[in-house]
Design an enzyme around this catalytic site. Structure first.
Site, PDB file in Angstrom:
ATOM      1  N   THR A 186     -12.459 -18.391  -0.439  1.00 27.48           N
ATOM      2  CA  THR A 186     -13.779 -18.108  -0.424  1.00 27.48           C
ATOM      3  C   THR A 186     -14.257 -16.519   0.016  1.00 27.48           C
ATOM      4  O   THR A 186     -12.548 -16.484   0.578  1.00 27.48           O
ATOM      5  CB  THR A 186     -14.864 -18.623   0.402  1.00 27.48           C
ATOM      6  OG1 THR A 186     -14.705 -18.412   2.082  1.00 27.48           O
ATOM      7  CG2 THR A 186     -14.992 -19.780   0.211  1.00 27.48           C
ATOM      8  N   CYS A 187     -15.035 -15.566   0.531  1.00 25.51           N
ATOM      9  CA  CYS A 187     -15.207 -14.655   0.992  1.00 25.51           C
ATOM     10  C   CYS A 187     -15.994 -14.233   2.317  1.00 25.51           C
ATOM     11  O   CYS A 187     -16.117 -13.142   2.381  1.00 25.51           O
ATOM     12  CB  CYS A 187     -16.197 -13.543  -0.348  1.00 25.51           C
ATOM     13  SG  CYS A 187     -18.060 -14.222  -0.008  1.00 25.51           S
ATOM     14  N   ASP A 188     -16.043 -15.486   2.902  1.00 28.14           N
ATOM     15  CA  ASP A 188     -16.566 -15.511   4.252  1.00 28.14           C
ATOM     16  C   ASP A 188     -14.934 -15.494   4.988  1.00 28.14           C
ATOM     17  O   ASP A 188     -14.349 -16.547   5.586  1.00 28.14           O
ATOM     18  CB  ASP A 188     -17.017 -17.607   4.408  1.00 28.14           C
ATOM     19  CG  ASP A 188     -17.223 -17.452   5.385  1.00 28.14           C
ATOM     20  OD1 ASP A 188     -18.627 -17.921   6.194  1.00 28.14           O
ATOM     21  OD2 ASP A 188     -16.456 -16.742   6.719  1.00 28.14           O
TER      22      ASP A 188
END
Ligand SMILES: Cc1ncc(COP(=O)(O)O)c(C=O)c1O
Length: 422
Positions: A352-354
């Site tokens: 994910t982009c987290d």
């Protein structure tokens, strides 16, 4: 008994690592696993229900006088429920949805207990209608919900034992101390509702056999005091779950915990129905995650590999429970010590982009390329059940493999496909 004598010395992680490597190597070279990976790619969870049956038997042998109710919350997968149903295990549910998974497959309500201390009234009504009779309470409002319930309804009062050494100390959210417990027993009896006994949970992933023993001893002492003081007779003691699994270090074995519990519990086994709600220990070892490298970068802190599963997916156990499953490169599973020369420390990022989606830091890995496979054992408990669909990512499919499997059964949400192995 000298409980301090039961404390263990930590065991070596190297032995655990080589055992896990050998297990992962055998699994990944099996026809079923190869077929499932070939058809579905990665990420993929490989579930071997036979290992669940083995753990169930292991626990039964270690604690033969304890009635086991598998905590469905740990891994609510059809193949696990079928296997345990077939083996004769009882079940512990926390919600109406978990109960429905069992009643759908015809599990008798007498084998099911409902142990969530806080329940919607409608959920209690449904469980009672399904025939469930054992419930857990820890406050007056909850007791009141059982007014008018069938006369064979049996409440267990949940006690709280602080467990700072458990990975998940459940005592701050649920449970009461001994004085409040006594008051609740009186209040239930005044409302005409039977209290059959007590339950507690020592905390999940608790690597301390003595704590299991002292919680049981304290509860038995309380039961004796209340029986004399209130002139009542209890018939049930529910010792909860908590048995640990070995993630990145060797945890107490089932035998260690049983050795601590047996002398405390066994003298009461004739007069009390002693039950337990193990979750993690039944399923942790039964599932293995296979991921692949989707990106590689050099950052200020060194090499990063980005994988196609992460903390918001199957590795949710790292995020929610602070457990750390081992991660091996597939090409490393059968490596010799000489191969370690070209290894380097790497950070493993999730997809994910987290920025908090980091699976592990300082993992010693060989040079990897995009598409290379990685393997994590001990991924059965609190993984798929707590995964999210953050960033729109689908849930990781589960392929049922293992000895005797004739198909690799891959369940993606409600879609179940059977893939011939040969
Ligand atoms: C009430 C209850 N019973 C059983 C379990 C299963 O515990 P474990 O997986 O530690 O065995 C839990 C876990 O949270 C729980 O809350």
């Amino acid at each position: 008994m000298n409980l301090a004598a039961l404390r263990r010395e930590p065991r070596t992680t190297r032995a655990l690592e080589s055992r896990r490597r050998a297990e992962a190597s055998a699994l990944l070279s099996s026809v079923a696993a190869r077929a499932a990976i070939a058809v579905h790619g990665t990420p993929l969870l490989l579930l071997d229900p036979e290992r669940v049956r083995r753990q169930y038997r292991h626990l039964r042998t270690a604690l033969p006088f304890v009635g086991l109710h598998y905590a469905v919350k740990a891994l609510a997968h059809d193949a696990v429920l079928d296997m345990l149903d077939d083996a004769g295990c009882g079940f512990d549910v926390a919600t109406g949805e978990e109960l429905a998974m069992l009643t759908r497959r015809g599990v008798a309500a007498s084998r099911i207990i409902h142990t969530h201390p806080i329940k919607k009234p409608a959920e209690i009504a449904e469980a009672l209608a399904a025939g469930v009779r054992t419930f857990v309470v820890d406050n007056d409002v909850e007791i009141e919900k059982f007014r008018g319930a069938p006369s064979d309804t049996r409440l267990l009062v949940r006690l709280a034992y602080r467990s700072p050494h458990a990975k998940s100390d459940l005592s701050s959210k649920f449970g009461v101390g001994p004085f409040e417990a006594a008051r609740l027993v009186e209040s239930a009896h005044a409302a005409g509702i039977a209290v059959a006994g007590f339950s507690y949970h020592v905390g999940s992933q608790l690597d301390d056999p003595t704590r299991f023993a002292t919680a049981a001893a304290d509860t038995l002492e309380l039961m004796g005091i209340l029986e004399r003081r209130l002139n009542v007779q209890f018939d049930t003691l529910d010792i909860g779950g908590g048995f640990p699994a070995s993630y990145d270090s060797e945890s107490a074995a089932i035998e260690d915990v049983a050795a601590a519990l047996r002398p405390v519990l066994e003298p009461h086994a004739r007069r009390l129905d002693i039950i337990a709600e193990p979750g993690r220990v039944m399923v942790a070892d039964a599932m293995t995650l296979v991921t692949s490298v989707v990106g590689i970068a050099e950052r200020g802190d060194g090499r990063w590999y980005y994988l196609d599963d992460g903390l918001y997916g199957s590795y949710s156990n790292v995020l929610t429970e602070d457990v750390h499953p081992l991660v091996f490169a597939e090409r490393d599973l059968t490596a010799t010590p000489a191969d370690a020369a070209n290894h380097r420390w790497a950070t493993l990022g999730g997809p994910t982009c987290d920025s908090s989606d980091v699976i592990a830091r300082e993992v010693l890995l060989p040079e990897l390329e995009v598409g290379d496979l990685l393997v994590s054992p001990t991924m059965g408990a609190y993984t798929t059940v707590t995964a999210t669909r953050f960033n729109g990512r689908p849930f990781t499919p589960v392929a049922v493999v293992g000895r005797g499997a004739t198909t690799a059964e891959v369940a993606v949400a409600s879609d179940v496909r059977r893939v011939p192995i040969v």
